[in-house]
Design an enzyme around this catalytic site. Structure first.
Site, PDB file in Angstrom:
ATOM      1  CB  THR A  20      -0.975  -0.023   1.317  1.00  0.00           C
ATOM      2  OG1 THR A  20      -0.251   0.240   2.378  1.00  0.00           O
ATOM      3  CG2 THR A  20      -1.833  -1.227   1.299  1.00  0.00           C
ATOM      4  CE1 TYR A  58       6.496   2.535   1.985  1.00  0.00           C
ATOM      5  CE2 TYR A  58       4.635   1.027   2.488  1.00  0.00           C
ATOM      6  CZ  TYR A  58       5.950   1.265   2.151  1.00  0.00           C
ATOM      7  OH  TYR A  58       6.762   0.138   1.965  1.00  0.00           O
ATOM      8  CE1 TYR A 216      11.667  -2.508  -2.745  1.00  0.00           C
ATOM      9  CE2 TYR A 216      12.023  -3.736  -0.710  1.00  0.00           C
ATOM     10  CZ  TYR A 216      12.418  -2.796  -1.616  1.00  0.00           C
ATOM     11  OH  TYR A 216      13.383  -2.212  -1.207  1.00  0.00           O
ATOM     12  N   PRO A 218       8.089  -6.481  -7.602  1.00  0.00           N
ATOM     13  CG  PRO A 218       6.552  -7.923  -7.470  1.00  0.00           C
ATOM     14  CD  PRO A 218       6.850  -6.831  -6.781  1.00  0.00           C
TER      15      PRO A 218
END
Length: 324
Positions: A20, A58, A216, A218
């Protein structure tokens, strides 16, 4: 959906997880529709994804707040992971970067870790976090001994505030040191068909110790979906700006390589992005694949990768299709 165990813990998660970072918005990702983000998280859960990953940095807390709203009425269905170690509300630590009017510092001291977890619990509207990652490791000039960081994490686990300890953006040496002072059941590192640096030391170390490896990026922020063409230029200030993959000589090879997967898309009845995720998952049973989404159609596409079982021949073909 296929499920797997996290390290030696009793936590079971979906093979594909929802990231996210983009849901946090801000100058990295642009404005978001929070209601759409919440609907996307709900869609992921309905599709069998139970692992939702976020972090305080984030959107400077915004991603955690949105995730908290999304799962407030279905907390028991979610394996929730977030992170600590990047502080934007204090100046103590090693300066890392500035974004959206905030200065971010790396700080894994015991007090900072405990404070960060308490803040995350409030934003996420929960009284426990399933997986707590150290987001980035200590650097000069504010070096914190792993022993101190692990003391904080083990204390938080004993108190029931976290269930599983993880580390992100670390080295093989970090793995050994974490295990010396406590538990480590999952690590999170960047891994894709065009970025295989972890295959040298970090992935072998995780496999050796039975630690889950969560990959992460990919899809390399869309580069391995077939939607980005050779004339693509990253927007100034975006997350893609300055990445070596977008240099003309590299971008051309990547686009040609992805285009060569067309026959595999037809064979498996899937998208180019599905293939890129399936390739990562196929490298080892301990690998969990983290993929970002902030729209329902994105998560609906990503989840299909969990059903693809590439043949050894097709894995080899994809591996050789892009040589940089």
């Amino acid at each position: 959906m296929e499920y797997m165990q996290i390290g030696k813990s009793d936590v079971q998660v979906s093979k594909v997880a929802l990231g996210t970072w983009a849901i946090g918005g801000g100058s990295w990702w642009g404005d978001n529709d929070d209601a759409e983000s919440i609907r996307t998280i709900h869609a992921a859960l309905d599709l069998g994804i139970n692992l939702v990953d976020t972090a305080p940095v984030y959107g400077m807390g915004h991603s955690e707040e949105v995730v908290g709203k999304a799962i407030s009425d279905r907390r028991q269905k979610v394996i929730l992971s977030t992170k600590c170690g990047l502080m934007f509300d204090r100046t103590e630590g090693s300066y890392y970067f500035s974004r959206d009017g905030k200065n971010v510092y790396k700080n894994l001291s015991k007090s900072a870790v405990i404070d960060s977890v308490d803040q995350s619990l409030r934003r996420l509207k929960t009284d426990y976090i399933d997986i707590m990652f150290t987001h980035w490791q200590s650097i000069e000039p504010f070096i914190v001994p792993v022993e101190e960081t692990m003391d904080a994490l083990m204390s938080l686990k004993k108190a029931g505030k976290i269930r599983v300890i993880g580390g992100s953006n670390m080295s093989a040496a970090h793995i050994e040191e974490y295990l010396q002072y406590g538990e480590l059941d999952i690590i999170q590192e960047k891994y894709s068909l065009i970025d295989k640096r972890v295959e040298e030391e970090i992935l072998p170390s995780a496999i050796k110790h039975g630690i889950t490896f969560q990959a992460y990026s990919p899809l390399e922020q869309g580069l391995l979906t077939g939607k980005i063409r050779k004339d693509f230029v990253p927007e100034p200030g975006s997350t893609r700006e300055g990445k070596k993959w977008y240099k003309p000589e590299n971008l051309s090879k990547i686009v040609d390589g992805v285009d060569s997967w067309k026959m595999l898309c037809e064979k498996y009845g899937c998208t180019y992005g599905n293939l890129a995720m399936a390739w990562v998952a196929a490298q080892n049973p301990l690998i969990n694949v983290l993929c970002g989404a902030r729209k329902i159609n994105q998560i609906e596409e990503n989840v299909k990768a969990s059903d693809i079982k590439l043949s050894p021949e097709d894995i080899a073909f994809m591996t050789q299709s892009i040589i940089l």
